[in-house]
Enzyme design. Structure first.
Site, short mmCIF file in Angstrom:
data_model
loop_
_atom_site.label_atom_id
_atom_site.label_comp_id
_atom_site.label_asym_id
_atom_site.label_seq_id
_atom_site.Cartn_x
_atom_site.Cartn_y
_atom_site.Cartn_z
N GLU A 248 0.88 -1.18 0.00
CA GLU A 248 0.00 0.00 0.00
C GLU A 248 0.91 1.22 0.00
O GLU A 248 1.52 1.53 1.02
CB GLU A 248 -0.87 0.03 1.26
CG GLU A 248 -1.76 -1.17 1.45
CD GLU A 248 -3.00 -1.11 0.59
OE1 GLU A 248 -3.22 -0.09 -0.11
OE2 GLU A 248 -3.76 -2.09 0.59
N GLU A 382 4.13 13.56 -4.19
CA GLU A 382 3.29 13.56 -3.00
C GLU A 382 3.83 14.63 -2.03
O GLU A 382 4.95 14.52 -1.56
CB GLU A 382 3.41 12.17 -2.36
CG GLU A 382 2.23 11.77 -1.57
CD GLU A 382 2.39 10.37 -0.97
OE1 GLU A 382 3.51 9.82 -0.95
OE2 GLU A 382 1.37 9.83 -0.54
P1 NAD Z 1 8.24 4.75 4.84
O1 NAD Z 1 8.24 3.96 3.58
O2 NAD Z 1 9.38 5.65 5.11
O3 NAD Z 1 8.14 3.79 6.11
C1 NAD Z 1 7.07 2.89 6.30
C2 NAD Z 1 7.53 1.75 7.20
O4 NAD Z 1 8.51 0.98 6.50
C3 NAD Z 1 8.17 2.18 8.50
O5 NAD Z 1 7.78 1.30 9.53
C4 NAD Z 1 9.66 2.04 8.19
O6 NAD Z 1 10.43 1.82 9.36
C5 NAD Z 1 9.65 0.80 7.31
N1 NAD Z 1 10.80 0.66 6.43
C6 NAD Z 1 11.57 1.63 5.87
N2 NAD Z 1 12.56 1.07 5.13
C7 NAD Z 1 12.39 -0.27 5.20
C8 NAD Z 1 13.08 -1.37 4.65
N3 NAD Z 1 14.17 -1.23 3.88
N4 NAD Z 1 12.63 -2.62 4.91
C9 NAD Z 1 11.55 -2.81 5.68
N5 NAD Z 1 10.86 -1.80 6.25
C10 NAD Z 1 11.27 -0.54 6.00
O7 NAD Z 1 6.86 5.55 4.83
P2 NAD Z 1 6.36 6.66 5.88
O8 NAD Z 1 7.12 7.93 5.68
O9 NAD Z 1 6.29 6.08 7.24
O10 NAD Z 1 4.85 6.86 5.42
C11 NAD Z 1 4.44 7.82 4.49
C12 NAD Z 1 4.16 7.18 3.15
O11 NAD Z 1 3.21 6.12 3.34
C13 NAD Z 1 3.53 8.09 2.12
O12 NAD Z 1 4.13 7.86 0.87
C14 NAD Z 1 2.08 7.66 2.10
O13 NAD Z 1 1.39 7.93 0.90
C15 NAD Z 1 2.20 6.22 2.34
N6 NAD Z 1 0.94 5.69 2.84
C16 NAD Z 1 0.23 4.83 2.05
C17 NAD Z 1 -0.98 4.34 2.47
C18 NAD Z 1 -1.77 3.38 1.63
O14 NAD Z 1 -2.64 2.73 2.16
N7 NAD Z 1 -1.50 3.26 0.35
C19 NAD Z 1 -1.47 4.71 3.72
C20 NAD Z 1 -0.72 5.60 4.51
C21 NAD Z 1 0.51 6.06 4.06
#
Ligand code: NAD
Length: 478
Positions: A248, A382
């Site tokens: 997602e 975004e």
């Molecule tokens: P992010 O990708 O930085 O982090 C999300 C999660 O992934 C965190 O728990 C992080 O620690 C983990 N993570 C980071 N690198 C990783 C790796 N190499 N391996 C495994 N896990 C890893 O995202 P964010 O900044 O926390 O969230 C914001 C983003 O999330 C925005 O782009 C937003 O659009 C998206 N988002 C999507 C939805 C959806 O349902 N499509 C919902 C909410 C947020």
């Protein structure tokens, strides 16, 4: 001060090397709590515990699994006020929004408790009549559940509810930016009769703890919500073992207002969806397209309405809290500056609010821009901040072309009173959810997920449960 611990095999655990991560209040900069910062080792221990717990949990009847989830839902409701304060202090959102989020997560647990009882099978008679085909659904195995910071409890509940109801065991890893309320949520399930190891909690950076959950041979399913760039990395890292994936990812939702729309309700809905959670939502309105005929009326109403939104600490009675981090605010500022330098016009906001009470937080005013175009970053990337950029269109074909001109495809919204236009748009907009005269595409009973670079797989509804189940064909010769 909040000091949650990790939960591995039903027991509270600190980081093996003693590392901790400080959580600061984005409204004041004050220390809210210290959480353990685990790494690969803790993730491995949690996966091991989940693997051990899997056979018994998979064999537990859906009714018994439902009892645990219902019990956890009740406990989360009891803790809602306390958890809402944690959420507001760690991530900044207004207290009543935090409370809604926590209560929503309890509803999700109740929903999946019952949906788990409906993982129906199939029974068919072979063509020659000499055999029968039984199709059953079985839990995939150990699921790694990785969630972002913007809805730390709700988005985690979508994964945990579905995984546990399906009979999977799991390791949850919330974002390091907002781990406190999410930890309380996982703890509540552990206190509600979930056997040790069924739902574990690992806290730590994505690059170590998260990466181990993805790469380890012990996880069979990865459910990830976060940025598209992280999603791409996870997909590549999961490829060698062909792990089951739900991704997602990011969004860039268009909001189309047709010439025949109820402009007042469209303007209200648009402002609400653009500035809710200070724009830090994957289904936030990112791009507004107005038919020429409604531009003036819409803009007047939207500017009036957005201008009345109150900005301040989430602990007060406000509409927008601070942005979650300085990085979010910096990107918001950059997108606005880029748009203005390319000819956009500032109609509202555009800066931080003034006053002593805002000086230590990452506050930003609701901002409306018009005369934008697709060369601007605010229309292509975004922003994840309180910015509503507006441009106009002449006919429906143009509206669809502009709306679909993005790599993302999570949500799209359209306001019209014409049935023909509604169907035309609903069928042509390239996204996993389309709101027609509605500014929301989330519903417990309906699938939620993305097209294009917004990912794949679905959450919520029976489709969400499917993400944690494998099909098995049992052929019975007679
Ligand atoms: P992010 O990708 O930085 O982090 C999300 C999660 O992934 C965190 O728990 C992080 O620690 C983990 N993570 C980071 N690198 C990783 C790796 N190499 N391996 C495994 N896990 C890893 O995202 P964010 O900044 O926390 O969230 C914001 C983003 O999330 C925005 O782009 C937003 O659009 C998206 N988002 C999507 C939805 C959806 O349902 N499509 C919902 C909410 C947020």
């Amino acid at each position: 001060m909040y000091n949650p611990m990790m939960i591995i095999d039903g027991r509270p655990v600190l980081a093996s090397d003693g590392s901790v991560h400080k959580i600061l209040n984005p409204a004041t900069g004050e220390l809210v709590g210290e959480v353990p910062s685990g790494g690969r080792q803790e993730a491995h221990q949690a996966l091991t515990a989940a693997s051990r717990a899997f056979p018994a949990w998979a064999a537990t009847s859906p009714g018994k699994r439902a009892d645990v989830l219902h019990q956890a839902a009740s406990l989360v409701r009891e803790l809602a006020d306390e958890m809402a304060v944690m959420l507001t202090l760690e991530i900044g959102k207004p207290l009543r929004a935090s409370r809604r989020e926590v209560l929503g997560s309890a509803d999700v647990l109740d929903y999946f408790a019952e949906e788990g009882k409906r993982a129906f099978g199939e029974w068919t008679i072979s063509g020659a009549g000499k055999s029968r085909s039984l199709v059953i659904r079985q839990p995939i195995g150990v699921a790694a559940l990785i969630s972002p910071w913007n809805y730390p409890v709700d988005l985690l509940s979508w994964k945990v509810g579905a995984a546990l109801a399906a009979g999977c065991t799991a390791v949850a890893k919330p974002s390091s930016m907002a781990p406190i309320a999410a930890s309380a949520f996982i703890e509540a399930i552990n206190r509600s009769g979930a056997p040790p190891g069924v739902i574990n909690l690992v806290l730590g950076p994505g690059s170590t703890a998260g990466a181990e959950l993805v790469e380890s041979p012990l996880s069979q399913k990865i459910s990830f919500t976060g940025e598209s760039a992280t999603g791409r990395w996870i997909m590549a890292a999961a490829a060698p073992r062909l792990k089951r994936l739900s991704l997602e990812l990011g969004g860039s939702a268009p909001f189309i207002v047709c010439a025949d729309a109820d402009v007042k309700s469209a303007a209200e809905a648009c402002v609400q969806r653009a500035f809710n959670n200070a724009g830090q939502i994957c289904i936030s309105v990112n791009r507004v397209y107005l038919h020429h005929d409604v531009e003036e009326e819409f803009m007047e109403l939207a500017i009036q309405r957005a201008g009345r939104l109150r900005v301040g600490s989430g602990m007060e009675d406000v509409d927008l809290g601070p942005l979650a981090s300085e990085e979010q605010r910096k990107r918001t500022r950059e997108h606005i500056e880029d748009a203005l330098s390319r000819g956009a016009r500032l109609r509202l906001g555009g800066s931080e609010p003034e006053g002593e009470q805002y000086s230590r937080g990452h506050f930003f005013l609701p901002t409306i821009l018009d005369r934008v175009d697709h060369s601007m970053r605010v229309m292509r990337e975004e922003t994840f901040g309180p910015v509503m950029p507006v441009m106009t269109f002449k006919n429906l074909e143009e509206a669809v072309r502009l709306a679909n001109q993005t790599e993302y495809g999570l949500a799209a919204y359209a306001y019209t009173n014409s049935l023909d236009a509604a169907v035309y748009l609903a069928e042509r907009l390239e996204s996993g959810g389309v709101g027609i005269n509605s500014n929301n595409v989330v519903d417990l009973q309906a699938p939620f997920g993305g097209w294009k670079q917004s990912g794949f797989g679905r959450e919520l509804s029976h489709h969400g449960l499917e993400g944690y189940l494998e099909l098995k064909h049992v052929k019975i010769g007679l």
